[in-house]
Design an enzyme around this catalytic site. Structure first.
Site, short mmCIF file in Angstrom:
data_model
loop_
_atom_site.label_atom_id
_atom_site.label_comp_id
_atom_site.label_asym_id
_atom_site.label_seq_id
_atom_site.Cartn_x
_atom_site.Cartn_y
_atom_site.Cartn_z
N LEU A 138 0.70 -1.13 0.01
CA LEU A 138 -0.05 -0.07 -0.08
C LEU A 138 0.74 1.36 0.02
CD1 LEU A 138 -2.83 1.39 0.14
CD2 LEU A 138 -2.57 1.13 2.62
N GLU A 371 1.03 0.57 10.00
CA GLU A 371 -0.38 0.44 10.09
C GLU A 371 -0.75 1.60 10.71
OE1 GLU A 371 -2.16 -2.38 9.70
OE2 GLU A 371 -0.55 -3.96 9.58
P1 TGC Z 1 -11.00 8.76 4.07
O1 TGC Z 1 -11.56 9.87 3.11
O2 TGC Z 1 -11.22 8.91 5.40
O3 TGC Z 1 -11.55 7.35 3.62
C1 TGC Z 1 -11.56 6.93 2.39
C2 TGC Z 1 -12.58 5.85 2.09
O4 TGC Z 1 -12.22 4.81 2.90
C3 TGC Z 1 -13.22 4.50 4.16
N1 TGC Z 1 -12.69 3.99 4.91
C4 TGC Z 1 -12.88 2.68 5.66
N2 TGC Z 1 -13.14 1.56 5.17
C5 TGC Z 1 -13.25 0.43 5.72
N3 TGC Z 1 -12.47 0.23 6.83
C6 TGC Z 1 -11.82 1.55 7.32
N4 TGC Z 1 -10.86 1.30 8.43
C7 TGC Z 1 -11.82 2.77 6.76
N5 TGC Z 1 -11.45 3.94 6.98
C8 TGC Z 1 -11.96 4.63 6.06
C9 TGC Z 1 -14.17 5.69 4.10
O5 TGC Z 1 -15.09 5.63 4.82
C10 TGC Z 1 -14.17 6.22 2.65
O6 TGC Z 1 -15.07 5.53 1.99
P2 TGC Z 1 -16.01 6.21 0.72
O7 TGC Z 1 -16.77 5.23 0.41
O8 TGC Z 1 -16.36 7.44 1.46
O9 TGC Z 1 -14.90 6.66 -0.36
O10 TGC Z 1 -9.44 8.76 3.68
P3 TGC Z 1 -8.36 9.68 3.72
O11 TGC Z 1 -7.54 9.80 2.50
O12 TGC Z 1 -8.77 11.08 4.28
O13 TGC Z 1 -7.40 8.73 4.75
C11 TGC Z 1 -7.47 8.51 6.28
C12 TGC Z 1 -6.74 7.96 6.92
C13 TGC Z 1 -5.49 8.96 7.25
C14 TGC Z 1 -7.16 7.76 8.39
C15 TGC Z 1 -6.01 6.55 6.33
O14 TGC Z 1 -5.97 6.97 5.16
C16 TGC Z 1 -5.14 6.14 7.04
O15 TGC Z 1 -5.49 5.04 7.93
N6 TGC Z 1 -3.71 6.31 6.97
C17 TGC Z 1 -2.55 5.49 7.51
C18 TGC Z 1 -2.04 4.70 6.39
C19 TGC Z 1 -1.66 3.13 6.97
O16 TGC Z 1 -2.09 2.83 8.04
N7 TGC Z 1 -0.94 2.36 5.99
C20 TGC Z 1 -0.53 1.19 6.70
C21 TGC Z 1 0.14 0.53 5.36
S1 TGC Z 1 0.30 -1.16 5.69
C22 TGC Z 1 1.43 -1.41 6.95
O17 TGC Z 1 1.81 -0.41 7.47
C23 TGC Z 1 1.74 -2.65 7.25
S2 TGC Z 1 2.94 -3.06 8.33
C24 TGC Z 1 2.45 -4.72 8.46
C25 TGC Z 1 3.50 -5.30 9.49
O18 TGC Z 1 4.58 -5.71 9.38
O19 TGC Z 1 2.79 -5.76 10.58
P1 FAD Z 2 4.86 10.02 6.64
O1 FAD Z 2 3.05 9.85 6.18
O2 FAD Z 2 5.49 10.73 5.63
O3 FAD Z 2 4.55 10.60 8.04
C1 FAD Z 2 5.63 11.45 8.80
C2 FAD Z 2 5.36 12.08 9.91
O4 FAD Z 2 4.13 13.02 9.76
C3 FAD Z 2 4.57 11.24 10.77
O5 FAD Z 2 4.90 11.50 12.27
C4 FAD Z 2 2.97 11.13 10.66
O6 FAD Z 2 2.33 10.91 11.92
C5 FAD Z 2 3.14 12.73 10.32
N1 FAD Z 2 1.88 13.13 9.60
C6 FAD Z 2 1.46 12.64 8.51
N2 FAD Z 2 0.12 13.14 8.06
C7 FAD Z 2 -0.10 14.00 9.01
C8 FAD Z 2 -1.23 14.75 9.48
N3 FAD Z 2 -2.23 14.91 8.41
N4 FAD Z 2 -1.34 15.44 10.60
C9 FAD Z 2 -0.25 15.34 11.42
N5 FAD Z 2 0.70 14.62 11.23
C10 FAD Z 2 0.87 13.87 10.15
N6 FAD Z 2 3.60 -0.35 4.66
C11 FAD Z 2 2.65 -1.33 3.61
O7 FAD Z 2 2.02 -0.98 2.74
N7 FAD Z 2 2.85 -2.71 3.86
C12 FAD Z 2 3.85 -3.16 4.77
O8 FAD Z 2 3.93 -4.48 4.88
C13 FAD Z 2 4.51 -2.34 5.43
N8 FAD Z 2 5.58 -2.66 6.40
C14 FAD Z 2 6.26 -1.59 7.16
C15 FAD Z 2 7.34 -2.14 8.02
C16 FAD Z 2 8.17 -1.31 8.47
C17 FAD Z 2 9.19 -1.86 9.27
C18 FAD Z 2 7.97 -0.03 8.58
C19 FAD Z 2 8.62 1.01 9.27
C20 FAD Z 2 6.98 0.66 7.59
C21 FAD Z 2 6.02 -0.37 7.07
N9 FAD Z 2 4.87 0.02 6.06
C22 FAD Z 2 4.32 -0.84 5.40
C23 FAD Z 2 4.83 1.66 6.00
C24 FAD Z 2 3.92 2.22 6.98
O9 FAD Z 2 2.83 1.79 7.03
C25 FAD Z 2 4.29 3.67 6.89
O10 FAD Z 2 5.71 4.00 7.26
C26 FAD Z 2 3.32 4.56 7.61
O11 FAD Z 2 1.99 4.46 7.41
C27 FAD Z 2 3.88 6.01 7.80
O12 FAD Z 2 3.99 6.50 6.62
P2 FAD Z 2 5.39 7.17 6.32
O13 FAD Z 2 6.60 6.41 6.80
O14 FAD Z 2 5.53 7.50 4.83
O15 FAD Z 2 5.33 8.66 7.13
#
Ligand code: TGC
Ligand code: FAD
Length: 392
Positions: A138, A371
């Site tokens: 993602l 996450e």
């Molecule tokens: P926003 O406009 O709020 O939402 C877009 C659409 O998504 C819907 N939605 C959800 N649907 C299902 N489950 C949820 N939890 C949902 N949250 C939102 C929402 O209703 C909307 O739907 P629609 O039909 O109206 O389009 O989206 P935004 O662009 O303003 O962003 C919101 C935000 C910042 C909360 C979200 O994008 C976010 O959670 N950002 C963090 C990104 C993140 O968590 N990345 C993780 C990458 S994977 C990873 O890190 C794996 S590590 C794994 C490991 O090693 O364990």
């Molecule tokens: P950024 O989004 O650039 O954020 C930088 C800083 O700005 C953070 O402190 C954040 O909180 C802050 N910030 C951002 N937006 C705002 C706002 N609107 N208001 C205030 N503060 C804000 N991703 C995957 O898809 N799949 C994986 O398997 C996966 N595995 C991972 C494993 C590791 C070890 C790590 C470190 C990351 C992994 N990730 C994965 C990515 C992870 O989900 C992202 O690192 C995380 O979502 C943050 O994104 P970024 O690093 O680009 O930081």
């Protein structure tokens, strides 16, 4: 590394809230971690290598798809059993729990929920045993917290899709057999595609020099005109809500997992405080060290209660995304604070690999970031209670 003498803290007798099945599942995972993870994990973390030999065992304890129905090879367990497995695995190491979380919630979950029957039958049984390993793409170099702005995209070429773009920070990428990749179509709508290792133009370079999550392999996913067969598109859900739905499940598992890391740090520091003598008495007999331990067990107990309740709500299909965010944010922050305090309690020994604490502490710096970062989860709670999204 010291022998694993872990004893689980249960200050409020929360075992009484668990069923016999929950306890059996938890105890099996705990015994497996003691036997297979604890003796080797420090060495693999020091060498920044993923211990591939544990993959089969992870499958056997239900670490891959614990809640996926048995007809697809999953363990068919409830959400509390799933959480307890994550707690025990992360008690061993957050990087090992990462492999389990990614495989279960970010690869098997979308194939199960958004895939068709052919895709489920083709991939899920092999993913459940660990015969096949998956990853989840993602995050992009320029879009982490804001995944909706991703630029990875695919074009419909008639008999196949043509995928271009790049993903960064992808757990398991360097050795994964398949990747669930989120990309935009020509209308800008996000869809999930299953990309298989060996497809021309698809590469997965490893990310080196991490100080955190060293026993987990992290890498990039590069797509240079990759021809993806049309049958590899996940047909049943699109839009940003599709990947975010997977994150709900993974974040819930992390909320439990962080308790495991915190319990291990607390248990280690408690034992050390009872054995380490300074000024002719155990350091545990001093008020300052007791303050740290008392606060640790209080925070662990609060997190256990919060997370058990979240598990009940998930079993009933009533848990909201914002409730999951609160638990992920609270528990990881709690675990990080405990790891830092516990490390200090061990003095100089706390910085060595003789004890697990510093490894947990460094791992948790990733867990508090991936996450959804600590701040993003606060904004999700803020939006939930006020009704105003403050991201943009
Ligand atoms: P926003 O406009 O709020 O939402 C877009 C659409 O998504 C819907 N939605 C959800 N649907 C299902 N489950 C949820 N939890 C949902 N949250 C939102 C929402 O209703 C909307 O739907 P629609 O039909 O109206 O389009 O989206 P935004 O662009 O303003 O962003 C919101 C935000 C910042 C909360 C979200 O994008 C976010 O959670 N950002 C963090 C990104 C993140 O968590 N990345 C993780 C990458 S994977 C990873 O890190 C794996 S590590 C794994 C490991 O090693 O364990
Ligand atoms: P950024 O989004 O650039 O954020 C930088 C800083 O700005 C953070 O402190 C954040 O909180 C802050 N910030 C951002 N937006 C705002 C706002 N609107 N208001 C205030 N503060 C804000 N991703 C995957 O898809 N799949 C994986 O398997 C996966 N595995 C991972 C494993 C590791 C070890 C790590 C470190 C990351 C992994 N990730 C994965 C990515 C992870 O989900 C992202 O690192 C995380 O979502 C943050 O994104 P970024 O690093 O680009 O930081």
């Amino acid at each position: 590394m010291k022998p694993d003498l872990f004893q689980s803290p249960d200050y409020y007798l929360l075992d009484d809230l668990l069923s016999e099945e929950h306890k059996l599942v938890r105890d099996a995972a705990r015994a497996w971690v003691k036997k297979e993870v604890s003796p080797i994990i420090e060495d693999f973390a020091q060498r920044a290598e993923f211990p591939k030999q544990i993959v089969k065992g992870l499958g056997e304890i239900g670490g891959f798809g614990p809640y996926i129905p048995v007809e697809y090879g999953g363990a068919g367990l409830d959400q509390i059993s799933y959480g307890l497995i994550m707690q025990e695995i992360e008690r061993g190491d957050s990087g090992v729990r990462s492999t389990s979380s990614v495989q279960s919630s970010l690869v098997m979950y979308p194939i199960w929920k958004y895939g068709n029957e052919e895709q489920r039958m083709k991939y899920l049984p092999k993913l459940a045993t660990g015969e096949m390993i998956g990853c989840f793409g993602l995050t992009e170099p320029n879009y982490g917290s804001d995944p909706g702005s991703m630029i990875t995209n695919y074009k419909d070429m008639g008999d196949h899709y043509l995928l271009n773009g790049a993903k960064m920070w992808i757990s398991n990428a360097p050795f994964a057999d398949i990747a669930v990749v989120w990309a935009k179509n020509e209308e800008g709508r996000i869809h999930g595609l299953i990309v298989e290792r060996g497809m021309e133009g698809f590469s997965t370079p490893e990310t080196h020099n991490k100080w955190s999550l060293r026993a987990s392999a992290t890498g990039e996913l590069i797509f240079d005109n990759v021809k993806v067969p049309k049958e590899n598109l996940l047909p049943n859900k699109s839009g940003l809500g599709a990947p975010l739905g997977c994150l709900d499940s993974a974040r819930y598992g992390i909320a439990w997992g962080a308790i495991g890391a915190a319990m291990d740090c607390y248990d280690t520091a408690l034992r050390y405080s009872q054995e380490r003598i300074q000024f002719d008495k155990p350091i545990g007999a001093t008020q300052l060290q007791q303050k740290k331990l008392a606060e640790m067990i209080t925070e662990i107990t609060k997190a256990q209660l919060l997370t058990w309740r979240l598990g009940v709500l998930r079993n009933e299909g009533r848990a909201t995304t914002a409730q999951i965010s609160m638990a992920k944010r609270n528990n990881v922050d709690m675990a990080l604070t405990i790891a830092r305090d516990a490390r200090q309690m061990l003095g100089g020994m706390g910085i060595t690999g003789e004890y697990s604490i510093m490894r947990h502490m460094m791992n948790l710096e990733s867990v508090v970031t991936y996450e959804g970062t600590h701040d993003i989860h606060l904004l999700i709670t803020g939006m939930d209670v006020t009704g105003f999204p403050a991201f943009k």
